[in-house]
Scaffold this active site. Structure first.
Site, PDB file in Angstrom:
ATOM      1  N   GLU A  24      -4.650  -8.798  -1.613  1.00  0.00           N
ATOM      2  CA  GLU A  24      -5.187  -8.608  -0.260  1.00  0.00           C
ATOM      3  C   GLU A  24      -6.633  -8.146  -0.297  1.00  0.00           C
ATOM      4  OE1 GLU A  24      -2.919  -6.273   2.650  1.00  0.00           O
ATOM      5  OE2 GLU A  24      -4.834  -5.623   3.506  1.00  0.00           O
TER       6      GLU A  24
ATOM      7  N   GLU B  66       0.819  -1.217   0.000  1.00  0.00           N
ATOM      8  CA  GLU B  66       0.000   0.000   0.000  1.00  0.00           C
ATOM      9  C   GLU B  66       0.857   1.273   0.000  1.00  0.00           C
ATOM     10  OE1 GLU B  66      -3.037  -0.332   3.008  1.00  0.00           O
ATOM     11  OE2 GLU B  66      -4.020  -1.970   1.916  1.00  0.00           O
TER      12      GLU B  66
END
Length: 459
Positions: A308, A214
């Protein structure tokens, strides 16, 4: 309490002279949990809306389906007296759901019992020759579980991701907050190469890396490190890619590793670091799966992976199973693969009843594939959503043509042995009857409201 499917559900050839269609069903009320149904018969269909499966229309090759063995998950699973049962139910294809992919965190993530890296030094010191590097932390819980998972699922594919470089490499001196300055790209690349080599020696080969989890997340309460797209491209092109190559490692590199709501980032890295970037990785927390197709269209040779997605507890906890099953079936198992994902990975393999262990400031209502509280184990909707794919769609399978009816979402696959798996979900509030047609044969099926089914037949 929800539990794993009954032992009688193991795969077995149907006792028919002509090929029959095996059917497995999960209902939104949890009364049927990946449960074997009476076989469907080719020759019994026609006259309804039709899903046409075309094995001749081929798309991406599948790597696998799975979830992440975070520090939190590993600690819970390894301490449970039902550890061996858990691993079998998760990774054995015959007795369980046969997961074939796992995501491994490089150091601590938000789902960890403490903040740690693999090169810890006292505050104010550094270790540019990485003399203090060690994966000893992972030998307690993580590596024993990964090695056993590999025994149960020999084709297990492992993608690894750092949340942060060691604190001494970063601008703020901590894994929490701060950024990795460009002058430390080289040592961070060395660190990642040493991780891959150490895991390989420990019996867990790393198939792929993402440079940063991220990279657009500026979270300041748990490990993380923002990284702009031009910075990631430079890191991969000048440091990580060449160092993996020099070390003789075949580990792939996937760009981005963040939400569906930004396609410019992965495209920019794939453009600028093409020599060393094998694909792009996505999360589910913003946007929708069509972003994967947008990147595929811009870079048709790049792999797409969904690395994810965590379930969360519904506002009314009684609805969590129903809501999670429906959303993950439509957006991950079907939507993800119909938008070119070669792998689909959920987040934690296991969490406790309080949705942890988790560091302060992180998700407090996330759900795992399983819930583990000592000897009390619950198999959640995530387990069944994954199982409808992983048990029947094996590594090397190719997604093949099938038309999405809307009222019956679906994705079809041809396995290396030629067998076909069709995964279908009814997202509507009423039962849906439809026809499945494949190679001039057809059968009918009625799927209950919210039902998720897998159909499997010889090629």
């Amino acid at each position: 309490m929800l539990s794993a499917f009954a032992p009688g559900l193991v795969l077995a050839p149907a006792a028919h002279a002509e090929p029959s269609v095996g059917v497995w069903l999960t209902t939104q009320d949890g009364r049927q949990l990946l449960a074997r149904q009476p076989d469907a018969e080719f020759g019994s269909g026609g006259g309804h809306r039709t899903i046409t499966v075309d094995p001749g229309e081929t798309h991406q090759t599948m790597t696998g389906f799975g979830a992440a063995l975070t520090d939190s998950s590993a600690a819970l699973m390894n301490a449970s007296p039902r550890r061996d049962e858990l691993l079998t139910e998760l990774f054995d294809q015959r007795e369980g759901i046969g997961l074939t992919a796992v995501r491994q965190v490089i150091g601590a993530s938000d789902f960890a019992r403490e903040v740690y890296s693999y090169d810890e030094v006292p505050p104010g010191q550094d270790d540019y020759d990485l003399s203090e590097f060690s994966i000893a932390h992972d030998e307690a819980d993580i590596l024993p579980l990964l090695r056993r998972a590999k025994e149960l699922s020999p084709e297990l594919n492992t993608v690894a991701t750092p949340w942060s470089a060691p604190g001494w490499m970063k601008s703020g001196g901590s894994m929490i907050g701060g950024e990795l300055p460009a002058q430390n790209y080289q040592v961070f690349a060395d660190y990642l190469v040493k991780f891959v080599q150490a895991y390989q020696r420990a019996g867990v080969p790393i198939d792929a890396l993402t440079p940063q989890n991220e990279p657009l997340n500026t979270q300041e309460s748990y490990p993380g490190s923002p990284m702009a797209p031009d910075a990631q491209a430079a890191f991969v092109r000048n440091d990580l890619g060449p160092k993996l190559e020099q070390a003789g490692l075949g580990t792939e590199v996937f760009a981005y590793d963040h939400n569906w709501d930004d396609v410019d980032y992965p495209n920019q890295v794939l453009d600028a670091a093409a020599q060393y970037t094998d694909g792009a990785a996505f999360h589910c927390y913003g946007g929708d799966p069509s972003a994967q197709s947008a990147v595929h269209e811009a870079h048709p040779d790049a792999e797409i992976h969904l690395t994810e997605c965590s379930g969360t507890e519904s506002a009314d906890p009684a609805n969590t199973f129903r809501d999670t099953l429906a959303w993950q079936a439509d957006n991950l198992i079907i939507g993800g693969t119909r938008n070119h994902a070669s792998s689909v990975l959920l987040w934690n393999l296991a969490l406790d009843p309080a949705h942890g262990p988790v560091l302060d400031g992180a998700c407090t209502d996330c759900t795992g594939v399983t819930t583990v509280d000592g000897g009390d184990v619950r198999y959640n909707a995530e387990y069944y959503a994954l199982g409808h794919a992983s048990k029947f769609v094996r590594p090397g399978a190719v997604r093949v043509g099938s038309n999405d009816l809307g009222e019956v979402r679906n994705a079809a696959f041809r396995n290396p042995d030629g067998s076909i798996a069709l995964i279908a979900h009814n997202p509507t509030g009423g039962e849906q009857t439809f026809t499945v047609s494949a190679q001039n044969r057809a059968f009918d099926y009625t799927l209950p409201a919210g039902g998720l089914a897998t159909f499997s037949w010889p090629g």
